[in-house]
Design a protein around this motif. Structure first.
Motif, PDB file in Angstrom:
ATOM      1  N   SER A  77      24.923  41.220  48.988  1.00 48.85           N
ATOM      2  CA  SER A  77      25.649  42.466  48.748  1.00 48.85           C
ATOM      3  C   SER A  77      27.089  42.355  49.229  1.00 48.85           C
ATOM      4  CB  SER A  77      24.936  43.623  49.458  1.00 48.85           C
ATOM      5  OG  SER A  77      25.646  44.830  49.299  1.00 48.85           O
ATOM      6  N   LYS A  78      27.282  41.784  50.416  1.00 51.90           N
ATOM      7  CA  LYS A  78      28.631  41.633  50.963  1.00 51.90           C
ATOM      8  C   LYS A  78      29.465  40.708  50.081  1.00 51.90           C
ATOM      9  CE  LYS A  78      31.142  40.089  55.077  1.00 51.90           C
ATOM     10  NZ  LYS A  78      31.033  39.450  56.410  1.00 51.90           N
ATOM     11  N   ALA A  79      28.854  39.594  49.619  1.00 56.11           N
ATOM     12  CA  ALA A  79      29.581  38.655  48.757  1.00 56.11           C
ATOM     13  C   ALA A  79      29.973  39.326  47.442  1.00 56.11           C
ATOM     14  CB  ALA A  79      28.720  37.419  48.498  1.00 56.11           C
ATOM     15  N   THR A  80      29.082  40.164  46.902  1.00 59.44           N
ATOM     16  CA  THR A  80      29.392  40.883  45.668  1.00 59.44           C
ATOM     17  C   THR A  80      30.531  41.868  45.882  1.00 59.44           C
ATOM     18  OG1 THR A  80      27.042  40.707  45.049  1.00 59.44           O
ATOM     19  CG2 THR A  80      28.393  42.244  43.800  1.00 59.44           C
ATOM     20  N   TYR A  81      30.491  42.567  47.019  1.00 60.02           N
ATOM     21  CA  TYR A  81      31.557  43.531  47.331  1.00 60.02           C
ATOM     22  C   TYR A  81      32.904  42.819  47.476  1.00 60.02           C
ATOM     23  CZ  TYR A  81      34.095  47.256  49.727  1.00 60.02           C
ATOM     24  OH  TYR A  81      35.025  48.199  50.078  1.00 60.02           O
ATOM     25  N   GLU A  82      32.908  41.680  48.156  1.00 61.03           N
ATOM     26  CA  GLU A  82      34.154  40.929  48.325  1.00 61.03           C
ATOM     27  C   GLU A  82      34.669  40.430  46.979  1.00 61.03           C
ATOM     28  OE1 GLU A  82      32.803  38.018  51.053  1.00 61.03           O
ATOM     29  OE2 GLU A  82      33.183  39.237  52.848  1.00 61.03           O
ATOM     30  N   LEU A  83      33.749  39.984  46.111  1.00 59.12           N
ATOM     31  CA  LEU A  83      34.166  39.516  44.791  1.00 59.12           C
ATOM     32  C   LEU A  83      34.766  40.658  43.976  1.00 59.12           C
ATOM     33  CD1 LEU A  83      34.159  37.111  42.761  1.00 59.12           C
ATOM     34  CD2 LEU A  83      32.002  38.035  41.895  1.00 59.12           C
ATOM     35  N   MET A  84      34.143  41.831  44.040  1.00 58.65           N
ATOM     36  CA  MET A  84      34.669  42.976  43.304  1.00 58.65           C
ATOM     37  C   MET A  84      36.063  43.355  43.807  1.00 58.65           C
ATOM     38  SD  MET A  84      32.610  43.993  40.878  1.00 58.65           S
ATOM     39  CE  MET A  84      32.588  42.238  40.563  1.00 58.65           C
ATOM     40  N   ASN A  85      36.268  43.261  45.110  1.00 56.87           N
ATOM     41  CA  ASN A  85      37.597  43.532  45.655  1.00 56.87           C
ATOM     42  C   ASN A  85      38.620  42.515  45.149  1.00 56.87           C
ATOM     43  OD1 ASN A  85      37.482  45.908  47.212  1.00 56.87           O
ATOM     44  ND2 ASN A  85      36.381  44.849  48.840  1.00 56.87           N
ATOM     45  N   GLU A  86      38.204  41.243  45.082  1.00 55.60           N
ATOM     46  CA  GLU A  86      39.098  40.225  44.537  1.00 55.60           C
ATOM     47  C   GLU A  86      39.406  40.504  43.070  1.00 55.60           C
ATOM     48  OE1 GLU A  86      40.614  37.289  45.835  1.00 55.60           O
ATOM     49  OE2 GLU A  86      40.234  38.422  47.652  1.00 55.60           O
ATOM     50  N   PHE A  87      38.397  40.919  42.317  1.00 58.52           N
ATOM     51  CA  PHE A  87      38.616  41.269  40.916  1.00 58.52           C
ATOM     52  C   PHE A  87      39.626  42.413  40.784  1.00 58.52           C
ATOM     53  CE2 PHE A  87      34.852  39.637  38.203  1.00 58.52           C
ATOM     54  CZ  PHE A  87      34.983  38.390  38.774  1.00 58.52           C
ATOM     55  N   ARG A  88      39.520  43.387  41.688  1.00 59.22           N
ATOM     56  CA  ARG A  88      40.420  44.540  41.618  1.00 59.22           C
ATOM     57  C   ARG A  88      41.848  44.153  41.979  1.00 59.22           C
ATOM     58  NH1 ARG A  88      38.149  49.982  44.039  1.00 59.22           N
ATOM     59  NH2 ARG A  88      38.193  48.779  45.976  1.00 59.22           N
ATOM     60  N   VAL A  89      42.013  43.149  42.816  1.00 58.83           N
ATOM     61  CA  VAL A  89      43.363  42.697  43.164  1.00 58.83           C
ATOM     62  C   VAL A  89      44.116  42.255  41.915  1.00 58.83           C
ATOM     63  CG1 VAL A  89      44.642  40.852  44.316  1.00 58.83           C
ATOM     64  CG2 VAL A  89      42.852  42.075  45.553  1.00 58.83           C
ATOM     65  N   TYR A  90      43.414  41.522  41.017  1.00 61.98           N
ATOM     66  CA  TYR A  90      44.077  40.989  39.828  1.00 61.98           C
ATOM     67  C   TYR A  90      43.914  41.909  38.621  1.00 61.98           C
ATOM     68  CZ  TYR A  90      44.407  36.726  42.574  1.00 61.98           C
ATOM     69  OH  TYR A  90      44.689  35.829  43.564  1.00 61.98           O
ATOM     70  N   GLY A  91      42.813  42.649  38.560  1.00 63.24           N
ATOM     71  CA  GLY A  91      42.592  43.549  37.430  1.00 63.24           C
ATOM     72  C   GLY A  91      43.200  44.915  37.616  1.00 63.24           C
ATOM     73  N   GLY A  92      43.574  45.251  38.849  1.00 63.17           N
ATOM     74  CA  GLY A  92      44.197  46.539  39.130  1.00 63.17           C
ATOM     75  C   GLY A  92      43.272  47.694  38.796  1.00 63.17           C
ATOM     76  N   SER A  93      43.827  48.712  38.181  1.00 63.70           N
ATOM     77  CA  SER A  93      43.060  49.922  37.865  1.00 63.70           C
ATOM     78  C   SER A  93      42.044  49.693  36.754  1.00 63.70           C
ATOM     79  CB  SER A  93      44.014  51.044  37.460  1.00 63.70           C
ATOM     80  OG  SER A  93      44.781  50.666  36.312  1.00 63.70           O
ATOM     81  N   ASN A  94      42.085  48.536  36.103  1.00 64.05           N
ATOM     82  CA  ASN A  94      41.114  48.248  35.048  1.00 64.05           C
ATOM     83  C   ASN A  94      39.781  47.749  35.603  1.00 64.05           C
ATOM     84  OD1 ASN A  94      42.595  48.985  32.774  1.00 64.05           O
ATOM     85  ND2 ASN A  94      43.672  47.018  32.721  1.00 64.05           N
ATOM     86  N   ILE A  95      39.688  47.581  36.896  1.00 71.90           N
ATOM     87  CA  ILE A  95      38.424  47.198  37.539  1.00 71.90           C
ATOM     88  C   ILE A  95      38.012  48.322  38.487  1.00 71.90           C
ATOM     89  CG2 ILE A  95      37.295  45.618  39.137  1.00 71.90           C
ATOM     90  CD1 ILE A  95      37.645  44.370  36.468  1.00 71.90           C
ATOM     91  N   GLU A  96      36.897  48.926  38.165  1.00 74.17           N
ATOM     92  CA  GLU A  96      36.316  49.963  39.016  1.00 74.17           C
ATOM     93  C   GLU A  96      34.869  49.584  39.306  1.00 74.17           C
ATOM     94  OE1 GLU A  96      36.652  53.683  37.042  1.00 74.17           O
ATOM     95  OE2 GLU A  96      38.765  53.387  36.480  1.00 74.17           O
TER      96      GLU A  96
END
Length: 564
Positions: A77-96
């Motif tokens: 779960s933690k690894a998934t959360y960290e990955l989603m945060n990384e995705f949001r860094v580059y995807g910006g508002s297009n990643i929720e």
């Protein structure tokens, strides 16, 4: 305090504030991240970054790994959360994204979540553990995510379950594959046009029913066609890859020419070929048969490309089961029996196609040799037999009565025989120094004798891609590819074929994400059991001791300082 000292302090404060503002402005315009881990586990690939930056519409992800989780699933779960945060860094508002606890909320809210997951075919995963007091406990977790894009929704199973691996190893493999699974899902839902692949017909290949399951899954990524080659040398040009699945009759010279020139121009081919003519269906009718060498007229072509499929049948002690009818007391019943001609092939862990995959079930498998070492190609074995295997030369007598014989392990001396290989590089045409067939239309001005860099995969088993079909009242029931009805488990056949076609069609390097490896650092369970109380006390008492010691030192220092 003098005026000069006060002015100096004010200027120092102003300079500090200005520096903080400047640093913040630079940080807002100049973005950088540092990954100090040896495995770069927090770094996204360049392909992933480009994919996220180029998103035009928002993607929403629901992750159901939340709540009262055990240690292993908490890491996932933690690894998934960290990955989603990384995705949001580059995807910006297009990643929720949102993490959801299926066991949280009112009764109605929990029922809605359960209904949603049932509609998506997501079932809870039972986890059996032993508590510190020795009690056995069972917990149910939902290691799933759902990707939403416009009107599309795509469920993802985040948990790898590879046979023979421990729970900790499977969770580590799950963390390794997270980036690939999420990027693969995003590519699928945002894909504008699907590449085209084709099943070749005209030589007794497997029919629609035999490959229906893998066709359905390939259709999620590609436009899948079927057809006869014909005499047009350009007929295969629109296809990214072609699949030749268990041919049983000879290839004409014109068919060989079209396939050859398709490869010379960069086409990719997956060959699934039986070198020996024998089937389990024929055995069930006659109980015994003779396996003879299959004459497909492609041996010279494969040899020119650097591969020879040996006309042998492999027996392997590590094998699947077949149902056998046994009569006890006049009442026949079906019991599973090991069938040595159905080896469980071992995927090799050093390639993106076969990494992190369950064993693959074969049926009447042959071995592969690599030849023509002067070719400028890279070869990698994808599937092998187990340590205890042997090859029977044709003609070979095969009987269902063999299941009643106990195999002598001492005779199984041919270990880890290659059954599938992938080759990449520049190939030489089989029509080098030869004329094009006369019925090719239009006739080529020049035959291309050296390929551009391309790929091909050879599997010495035509049935590896074949799903089982059960007919009831003339209605076909298609079983999942790799599903074993006797043991109720799924072998890795489907994953292998999907990964193989993905790899053949991959020009951007997406499949390299499957090759990521994280070191598994496990705690010593025996020490945990023996010394857990000691370390708990250390964690509780040591901080208190340090605080008291620091307080004593500060008090002693102040007393000493002001007494002077």
């Amino acid at each position: 305090m003098s005026r000069d000292i006060r002015s100096k302090n004010i200027w120092q404060l102003v300079v500090l504030l200005v520096a903080i503002v400047v640093v913040n402005m630079l940080a807002g315009s100049w973005f950088f991240r540092m990954d100090l881990t040896s495995e770069k586990r927090y770094s996204l690939s360049e392909n992933t970054k480009d994919l996220l930056v180029d998103l035009e519409e928002a993607i929403f992800v629901k992750v159901y790994l939340e709540g009262d989780l055990n240690v292993g699933f908490s890491k996932l779960s933690k690894a998934t959360y960290e990955l989603m945060n990384e995705f949001r860094v580059y995807g910006g508002s297009n990643i929720e994204f949102r993490f959801i606890d299926p066991a949280e909320g009112t009764k109605k809210e929990k029922e809605l979540v359960q209904k949603e997951m049932q509609e998506l075919g997501l079932s809870p995963v039972p986890v059996y553990e032993q508590a510190e007091d020795g009690r056995n406990t069972t917990s149910y977790f939902y290691p799933y995510a759902v990707v939403y894009y416009n009107d599309m929704q795509l469920p993802l199973n985040l948990l790898e379950n590879i046979k023979g691996f421990s729970g900790a190893e499977n969770l580590n493999k799950s963390i390794e594959s997270l980036e690939f699974k999420f990027t693969d899902a995003i590519r699928r839902v945002t894909m504008d046009e699907k590449p085209r692949v084709a099943f070749i017909e005209g030589h007794g290949e497997l029919d629609d029913y035999d490959v229906m399951d893998i066709t359905d899954h390939l259709s999620q990524y590609y436009q899948v066609d079927r057809g006869v080659i014909g005499n047009d040398p350009s007929i295969l040009d629109p296809y990214k890859a072609i699949i030749i699945a268990k041919p049983q009759s000879k290839f004409s010279e014109s068919d060989k020419y079209v396939i050859d020139q398709y490869m010379m121009n960069g086409g990719r081919v997956m060959w699934l070929v039986d070198a020996v003519n024998v089937t389990l269906d024929s055995l069930r009718k006659a109980r015994e048969t003779i396996g003879m060498m299959a004459d497909l007229n492609i041996e010279d072509q494969l040899f020119k490309y650097g591969v020879r499929i040996n006309p042998v049948l492999i027996q392997d002690i590590q094998s699947a089961m077949i149902p056998m009818s046994v009569s006890t007391g006049g009442q026949p019943r079906i019991v599973p029996a090991p069938w040595l001609y159905s080896p469980l092939l071992i995927p090799q862990p050093d390639h993106a196609i076969s990494r992190n995959m369950n064993v693959v079930q074969g049926e009447f498998v042959s071995s592969i040799d690599t030849v023509n070492s002067q070719l400028h190609i890279k070869r990698t074995v994808l599937l092998r037999t187990s340590r205890y295997s042997k090859a029977d030369q044709v003609p070979v007598f095969v009987s269902l009565a063999f299941v009643n014989e106990k195999p002598d392990q001492r005779t199984f001396t041919q270990s880890f025989m290659p059954v599938s290989v992938v080759q990449e590089g520049v190939f030489t045409s089989v029509f080098e120094n030869r004329m094009a067939p006369g019925n090719i239309s239009p006739q080529p001005v020049e035959i291309k004798t050296q390929s551009v860099p391309t790929k091909m995969i050879v599997v010495a088993d035509g049935d590896l891609i074949r799903n089982k079909v059960r007919f009831k009242n003339t209605n076909p029931k298609i079983l999942p590819l790799g599903y074993d009805e006797l043991t109720k488990q799924n072998f890795g056949n489907k994953d292998f074929i999907l990964n193989a076609i993905h790899y053949l069609c991959d020009d951007a390097g997406w499949m390299d994400l499957r090759a990521r490896s994280y070191t598994l650092r496990l705690l010593d369970k025996s020490k945990i059991a023996d010394q857990s109380f000691f370390w708990k006390m250390i964690n509780v008492l040591l901080p208190l001791f340090l605080v008291l010691a620091l307080g004593f030192v500060v008090s002693f220092y102040r007393k000493y300082k002001y007494m002077r």
